[in-house]
Design an enzyme around this catalytic site. Structure first.
Site: not given
Length: 123
Positions: A41, A44
């Site tokens: 991600c 992230c």
């Protein structure tokens, strides 16, 4: 790489796995800041350096709070249990919490200072 992760043994973030997270989060003695993330991600990946700085900044509080995380790519069952709707998700787990409790979701800003202010409030 298939085994890419956002945190390693040199970071002060304790990476939990499906077989270790319950003992890691519900040891009864400490509070836990718990990051549920996905290593692929982009949000992230951008948040990981801040989370590492946060873990470094509050490391001297390690007797009362651990900074932990779990990679939902590898431990999907854990992330299902915590009803993760988006990445990254940060939760607070109180000390002496029953393992059926999923904790309180952090909704604030993504800076180290925001996270520190939140943990001070939660403790």
């Amino acid at each position: 790489a298939a085994d890419k992760t956002l945190f390693d043994e040199f970071d002060r973030v304790i990476v939990l796995k499906e077989d270790t997270y319950q003992a890691g989060l519900y040891d009864g003695e400490k509070a836990h800041i718990f990051l549920l993330y996905s290593s692929w991600c982009g949000h992230c990946q951008r948040f990981a350096p801040t989370y590492k700085e946060y873990a470094d900044a509050i490391y001297h509080w390690r007797d009362v709070v651990d900074v932990t995380g779990v990679d939902c790519v590898y431990d999907t069952a854990v992330c299902r249990k915590y009803n993760v709707r988006g990445y990254p998700t940060v939760r607070f787990i109180h000390p002496t919490t029953n393992s059926s409790v999923i904790g309180e979701t952090y909704e604030g800003g993504r800076s180290k200072e925001d996270l520190i202010a939140w943990i001070v409030h939660m403790l």
